[in-house]
Design a protein around this motif. Structure first.
Motif, mmCIF file in Angstrom:
data_model
loop_
_atom_site.group_PDB
_atom_site.id
_atom_site.type_symbol
_atom_site.label_atom_id
_atom_site.label_comp_id
_atom_site.label_asym_id
_atom_site.label_seq_id
_atom_site.Cartn_x
_atom_site.Cartn_y
_atom_site.Cartn_z
ATOM 1 N N VAL A 1 30.691 43.874 47.922
ATOM 2 C CA VAL A 1 29.303 43.541 47.574
ATOM 3 C C VAL A 1 28.925 42.308 48.396
ATOM 4 N N PRO A 2 28.526 42.532 49.648
ATOM 5 C CA PRO A 2 28.135 41.394 50.493
ATOM 6 C C PRO A 2 26.995 40.609 49.840
ATOM 7 N N GLY A 3 27.185 39.298 49.764
ATOM 8 C CA GLY A 3 26.193 38.449 49.122
ATOM 9 C C GLY A 3 26.512 38.112 47.676
ATOM 10 N N THR A 4 27.624 38.642 47.145
ATOM 11 C CA THR A 4 28.012 38.277 45.786
ATOM 12 C C THR A 4 28.295 36.776 45.736
ATOM 13 N N ARG A 5 28.102 36.188 44.585
ATOM 14 C CA ARG A 5 28.401 34.759 44.419
ATOM 15 C C ARG A 5 29.870 34.517 44.082
ATOM 16 N N MET A 6 30.593 35.566 43.788
ATOM 17 C CA MET A 6 32.000 35.400 43.432
ATOM 18 C C MET A 6 32.761 34.908 44.658
ATOM 19 N N ILE A 7 33.416 33.754 44.511
ATOM 20 C CA ILE A 7 34.097 33.135 45.649
ATOM 21 C C ILE A 7 35.557 33.542 45.764
ATOM 22 N N TYR A 8 36.033 34.354 44.857
ATOM 23 C CA TYR A 8 37.418 34.812 44.849
ATOM 24 C C TYR A 8 37.715 35.588 46.131
ATOM 25 N N ALA A 9 38.821 35.262 46.787
ATOM 26 C CA ALA A 9 39.177 35.884 48.069
ATOM 27 C C ALA A 9 39.662 37.318 47.922
ATOM 28 N N GLY A 10 40.093 37.704 46.748
ATOM 29 C CA GLY A 10 40.544 39.071 46.524
ATOM 30 C C GLY A 10 42.000 39.131 46.105
ATOM 31 N N LEU A 11 42.344 40.209 45.457
ATOM 32 C CA LEU A 11 43.697 40.466 44.985
ATOM 33 C C LEU A 11 44.279 41.527 45.916
ATOM 34 N N LYS A 12 45.082 41.112 46.865
ATOM 35 C CA LYS A 12 45.527 41.984 47.956
ATOM 36 C C LYS A 12 46.635 42.955 47.559
ATOM 37 N N ASN A 13 47.436 42.623 46.573
ATOM 38 C CA ASN A 13 48.568 43.449 46.166
ATOM 39 C C ASN A 13 48.083 44.643 45.330
ATOM 40 N N PRO A 14 48.317 45.883 45.792
ATOM 41 C CA PRO A 14 47.832 47.061 45.065
ATOM 42 C C PRO A 14 48.397 47.182 43.646
ATOM 43 N N LYS A 15 49.654 46.827 43.451
ATOM 44 C CA LYS A 15 50.257 46.883 42.103
ATOM 45 C C LYS A 15 49.568 45.896 41.183
ATOM 46 N N GLN A 16 49.293 44.694 41.672
ATOM 47 C CA GLN A 16 48.606 43.705 40.848
ATOM 48 C C GLN A 16 47.179 44.159 40.522
ATOM 49 N N ARG A 17 46.499 44.807 41.473
ATOM 50 C CA ARG A 17 45.158 45.328 41.178
ATOM 51 C C ARG A 17 45.226 46.404 40.103
ATOM 52 N N ALA A 18 46.230 47.281 40.193
ATOM 53 C CA ALA A 18 46.403 48.321 39.173
ATOM 54 C C ALA A 18 46.680 47.686 37.811
ATOM 55 N N ASP A 19 47.503 46.650 37.794
ATOM 56 C CA ASP A 19 47.793 45.940 36.544
ATOM 57 C C ASP A 19 46.530 45.288 35.989
ATOM 58 N N MET A 20 45.753 44.659 36.849
ATOM 59 C CA MET A 20 44.511 44.008 36.415
ATOM 60 C C MET A 20 43.547 45.027 35.833
ATOM 61 N N ILE A 21 43.398 46.146 36.492
ATOM 62 C CA ILE A 21 42.498 47.194 36.006
ATOM 63 C C ILE A 21 42.984 47.735 34.665
ATOM 64 N N ALA A 22 44.299 47.919 34.519
ATOM 65 C CA ALA A 22 44.852 48.355 33.236
ATOM 66 C C ALA A 22 44.501 47.350 32.145
ATOM 67 N N TYR A 23 44.574 46.066 32.455
ATOM 68 C CA TYR A 23 44.197 45.044 31.468
ATOM 69 C C TYR A 23 42.701 45.104 31.166
ATOM 70 N N LEU A 24 41.879 45.194 32.195
ATOM 71 C CA LEU A 24 40.429 45.246 31.987
ATOM 72 C C LEU A 24 40.036 46.453 31.139
ATOM 73 N N GLU A 25 40.787 47.545 31.265
ATOM 74 C CA GLU A 25 40.512 48.740 30.457
ATOM 75 C C GLU A 25 40.760 48.495 28.980
ATOM 76 N N THR A 26 41.545 47.487 28.632
ATOM 77 C CA THR A 26 41.825 47.184 27.221
ATOM 78 C C THR A 26 40.723 46.343 26.580
ATOM 79 N N LEU A 27 39.872 45.759 27.390
ATOM 80 C CA LEU A 27 38.846 44.843 26.887
ATOM 81 C C LEU A 27 37.634 45.621 26.381
ATOM 82 N N LYS A 28 37.349 45.476 25.134
ATOM 83 C CA LYS A 28 36.211 46.211 24.541
ATOM 84 C C LYS A 28 35.097 45.274 24.183
#
Length: 130
Positions: free
Chosen positions: A103-130
């Motif tokens: 999303v070019p122009g986003t204000r989020m300054i985070y450089a990104g989570l480059k490790n695919p396993k960590q991204r999968a883990d993060m998404i699994a966690y985000l899926e638990t948030l209701k």
């Protein structure tokens, strides 16, 4: 010529391969507890997991399945308002890899989570948030 032994051999080979599949599928799905640990180290300074509690970034409660720029009373960038994304595993994976590239122009300054396993883990966690 009988084909039954060939079919039996094929079934046996498939049976030997099958135990490897769940482990790979489990890795692809991610581990929510590992994702929570990553979130706590890298995301919680800017994002809350409590509904209606925004910080520098919007609350991530219920983010999976939500449209981009949809948290009430959060001041999104024009780029995020125009992004028209639905946050699912695929879009979250692309965004977490490279937020400014996705999303070019986003204000989020985070450089990104480059490790695919960590991204999968993060998404699994985000899926638990209701």
């Amino acid at each position: 010529m009988r084909k039954i032994p060939v079919l039996a051999a094929a079934a046996m080979v498939m049976g030997l391969l099958a135990p490897a599949l769940p482990s790979h599928a489990q890795d692809a799905a991610g581990n929510a507890e590992d994702g929570r640990a990553i979130f706590n180290r890298q995301c919680m300074a800017c994002h809350s997991v409590q509904q209606g509690q925004n910080k520098v970034g919007p609350s991530l409660a219920g983010v999976v399945g939500r449209k981009s720029a949809a948290v009430p009373k959060f001041n999104y960038s024009p780029a995020m308002k125009e992004a028209n994304k639905t946050w699912d595993a695929e879009t979250l994976d692309a965004y977490l890899l490279d937020p400014r590239g996705y999303v070019p122009g986003t204000r989020m300054i985070y450089a990104g989570l480059k490790n695919p396993k960590q991204r999968a883990d993060m998404i699994a966690y985000l899926e638990t948030l209701k």
